[in-house]
Write a protein that holds these residues in place. Sequence first.
Motif, PDB file in Angstrom:
ATOM      1  N   LEU A  57      -4.174   0.477  24.967  1.00 38.02           N
ATOM      2  CA  LEU A  57      -4.238  -0.672  24.054  1.00 38.02           C
ATOM      3  C   LEU A  57      -5.585  -1.355  24.215  1.00 38.02           C
ATOM      4  O   LEU A  57      -5.996  -2.157  23.393  1.00 38.02           O
ATOM      5  CB  LEU A  57      -3.115  -1.666  24.370  1.00 38.02           C
ATOM      6  N   ALA A  81      -2.912   6.311  19.195  1.00 35.80           N
ATOM      7  CA  ALA A  81      -1.591   5.971  18.659  1.00 35.80           C
ATOM      8  C   ALA A  81      -0.596   7.084  18.973  1.00 35.80           C
ATOM      9  O   ALA A  81       0.550   6.827  19.363  1.00 35.80           O
ATOM     10  CB  ALA A  81      -1.667   5.728  17.157  1.00 35.80           C
ATOM     11  N   ARG A  84       0.447   6.927  22.631  1.00 33.85           N
ATOM     12  CA  ARG A  84       1.432   5.872  22.857  1.00 33.85           C
ATOM     13  C   ARG A  84       2.787   6.258  22.282  1.00 33.85           C
ATOM     14  O   ARG A  84       3.828   6.018  22.874  1.00 33.85           O
ATOM     15  CB  ARG A  84       0.977   4.559  22.204  1.00 33.85           C
ATOM     16  N   PHE A  90       6.580   1.349  26.276  1.00 28.22           N
ATOM     17  CA  PHE A  90       6.201  -0.006  26.692  1.00 28.22           C
ATOM     18  C   PHE A  90       7.427  -0.898  26.816  1.00 28.22           C
ATOM     19  O   PHE A  90       8.324  -0.860  25.964  1.00 28.22           O
ATOM     20  CB  PHE A  90       5.258  -0.638  25.657  1.00 28.22           C
ATOM     21  N   LEU A 113       8.260   7.766  13.775  1.00 23.40           N
ATOM     22  CA  LEU A 113       6.827   8.035  13.670  1.00 23.40           C
ATOM     23  C   LEU A 113       6.521   9.481  14.037  1.00 23.40           C
ATOM     24  O   LEU A 113       5.413   9.963  13.842  1.00 23.40           O
ATOM     25  CB  LEU A 113       6.041   7.086  14.584  1.00 23.40           C
TER      26      LEU A 113
ATOM     27  N   GLU B 279       4.652  -8.899  16.626  1.00 23.11           N
ATOM     28  CA  GLU B 279       5.240  -7.747  15.946  1.00 23.11           C
ATOM     29  C   GLU B 279       4.164  -6.709  15.622  1.00 23.11           C
ATOM     30  O   GLU B 279       4.374  -5.510  15.796  1.00 23.11           O
ATOM     31  CB  GLU B 279       5.917  -8.240  14.657  1.00 23.11           C
ATOM     32  N   THR B 282       3.398  -4.915  18.634  1.00 23.32           N
ATOM     33  CA  THR B 282       4.492  -4.007  18.978  1.00 23.32           C
ATOM     34  C   THR B 282       4.419  -2.713  18.173  1.00 23.32           C
ATOM     35  O   THR B 282       4.592  -1.628  18.724  1.00 23.32           O
ATOM     36  CB  THR B 282       5.847  -4.705  18.738  1.00 23.32           C
ATOM     37  N   TYR B 283       4.136  -2.848  16.886  1.00 27.61           N
ATOM     38  CA  TYR B 283       4.000  -1.635  16.075  1.00 27.61           C
ATOM     39  C   TYR B 283       2.940  -0.705  16.664  1.00 27.61           C
ATOM     40  O   TYR B 283       3.119   0.506  16.729  1.00 27.61           O
ATOM     41  CB  TYR B 283       3.601  -1.986  14.633  1.00 27.61           C
ATOM     42  N   VAL B 284       1.836  -1.312  17.070  1.00 28.45           N
ATOM     43  CA  VAL B 284       0.758  -0.493  17.623  1.00 28.45           C
ATOM     44  C   VAL B 284       1.196   0.121  18.950  1.00 28.45           C
ATOM     45  O   VAL B 284       0.977   1.310  19.203  1.00 28.45           O
ATOM     46  CB  VAL B 284      -0.531  -1.325  17.795  1.00 28.45           C
ATOM     47  N   ALA B 285       1.859  -0.668  19.785  1.00 31.84           N
ATOM     48  CA  ALA B 285       2.324  -0.146  21.076  1.00 31.84           C
ATOM     49  C   ALA B 285       3.313   1.005  20.866  1.00 31.84           C
ATOM     50  O   ALA B 285       3.342   1.953  21.638  1.00 31.84           O
ATOM     51  CB  ALA B 285       2.975  -1.259  21.884  1.00 31.84           C
ATOM     52  N   LEU B 286       4.095   0.917  19.799  1.00 27.53           N
ATOM     53  CA  LEU B 286       5.078   1.965  19.551  1.00 27.53           C
ATOM     54  C   LEU B 286       4.456   3.214  18.931  1.00 27.53           C
ATOM     55  O   LEU B 286       5.137   4.213  18.744  1.00 27.53           O
ATOM     56  CB  LEU B 286       6.199   1.455  18.644  1.00 27.53           C
ATOM     57  N   MET B 288       1.895   3.190  16.130  1.00 25.30           N
ATOM     58  CA  MET B 288       1.263   3.159  14.813  1.00 25.30           C
ATOM     59  C   MET B 288      -0.205   2.821  15.013  1.00 25.30           C
ATOM     60  O   MET B 288      -0.552   2.040  15.891  1.00 25.30           O
ATOM     61  CB  MET B 288       1.908   2.076  13.927  1.00 25.30           C
TER      62      MET B 288
END
Lengths: 235, 390
Positions: A57, A81, A84, A90, A113, B279, B282-286, B288
Amino acid sequence: MQPIISINGLVKTFPVGNGFFCALNDVNLKLGTGEFVGLVGPSGSGKTTLLNIIGSLDTPTEGKAEVLGHSIGELTAKESAALRNKDIGFIFQSYNLLPVYTVYENVEFPLLLQKMSADTRRKAIMEALDWVGLTNKEQSRPSQLSGGECQRVAIARAMVKRPAIVLADEPSANLDAKNSHNILQTMRKLNEELQTTFIFATHDEKVMQYLKRIVYLQDGEVERDETVNQPNRNE
Amino acid sequence: MLLLRTAFKNILGGGKRTWLNVTVLSFTFVIMVAYNGILDGFLEEARRETQRWETGAGQIQHPEYDRYDMFTLQDAHGVAPLSLQTYLADKSMTPILILQAAIYPQGRFQNILLKGIDAGQNILELPTAKLRHTGTEIPVIIGQRMAGLADLKEGDRVMLRWRDKQGVFDAQEIVIAAVFKTKTTTVDAGQMWINITDLYAMTGMQDEATYLVKSENCPVVSDIDNWSYKDLKYLLADIDLMAKSNQTESFIIFAILLAIALLAVFDTQMLSIFRRQKEIGTYVALGMTPKRVSGLFTLEGTSYSILAVLMAAVWGTPLLYLFAQTGMKMPEVYADMGMGMSDAIYPAYHVSSIMTSIIVIVVLSAIISYLPARRIAKQNIVFALKGKIN
Ligand SMILES: Nc1ncnc2c1ncn2[C@@H]1O[C@H](COP(=O)(O)OP(=O)(O)OP(=O)(O)O)[C@@H](O)[C@H]1O
Ligand SMILES: [Mg+2]
């Protein structure tokens, strides 16, 4: 031990005012498969910063951070991405669940995804919910859950893709003692069963009891790195 | 697909604000369709009526004739070219002979156009059969506006004065054989229709015409012996011009309405990007990419317009349908604009114009959503996760 994370001479500075603030200073660290390790240290010692870099990140200012063979900071946005999404789970202090989604959908999100058949997906989600004991809450929304339940959903969401690494930043900070023990036992069990590497950032004593290895950080430097000999708390 | 699903979930979870945006947008959309429908309906009716009452399928005009210049009338008449005689004979063309004349209703003097037309023609809607007569009294037909202007009604007699071919004044009493109702002002106000045979006799302009009106099945489409062929594009130019000016007018109205609706969307976007930092993180951590998250937010903003179209379809369809049945009363001012006027205007909805409205609304809301959302791609994700904005 086969290192899946190897950090060499890692420096992270942040611009502040006209100068720079050094949040991580020459950190060297190797972590292997199946570790249950905590980054421990006072507030501002750089725990979160280090986790963020491992999680791609954030990027190193100097030095090298290799995660599963990928050099963090040299990845494209897409590659990081994907890293992750597939390999890193996380868990956050404040759960970070998507509020408009049900428990089931929250856990499903990372799988959406990826390219995965609906069937495989459903199985994986139900299994993950089973790990955290929430199969009966799959249709609830985060607002209807207790803090402990929310964090268990977050664990399921992090684990559903069976990542190599889970990063948990103060996962117990918003939980009471009972719930803290509960989620740590769950994570410890998953660590044993799936050989997932868990990395915590914490200063919570309760968390420390469960750690197999503790890396003490102080002012952005690794002060001590010790393996804990303790009875397996997972029973 | 995932993005679309997520976007809809998010905005449906957005509560009141979402519905406010959607309602405002759908309102704009329905107004837009209704207004366009009225304009189209009005113009189509005007075109249709003008063709039925005045222009036919086209005209062949005497070389001297200029419809915008009354003074040309004096010389703008002659015998139609030989090659057109067959069409005149089979009545796929009908001659119109125009003369300046005057009438004296209740002793007042009033200039008019006296238009001679074949009583047996069937190209124009004018009730020319009423011009047939056996006696010596000459019948004319006039429109309602003319009747109002001259205070004449069916059966009334009035003194008519005109010049013959030599320019010599002559006068005779005529009788109003019929008062017709038309939406086309240009065959009504300030004019009288008379049997062309009578007019030949009154003026000595045997077989002459100012122009010839052709029917659908007359194949003539070009100038012949200096007589110029005028197609509908030329003859309906006034209406098209009016259409253009109406378009500009309606464009401004929509620009304003749309701006208000889009401002609401923009505001929501700004606010939600500000509020939903965590949020976003979070999207990026997940897994995206930030670009994809910014795409998600753009899609969310765009989805308002998609929902708005759906909502408009639900409440707008019955309303617009009803509107099409009842029509809309037009203000009197339109009557004097020298073109078709109806008591009520019936909207005409065209798929193309509805599609255009949809595309305009969707594309603009996409752009307006993208503007704030593109910042996400450049944003520091660590800050976002902390819930702070940089
Ligand atoms: N973007 C930034 N800009 C400037 N300074 C930063 C930034 N991010 C972190 N820092 C600083 O770096 C240091 C380490 O921060 P970090 O968040 O890693 O600490 P931490 O060990 O996680 O602390 P805590 O236990 O309070 O969470 C802190 O002094 C913080 O103020
Ligand atoms: Mg921290």
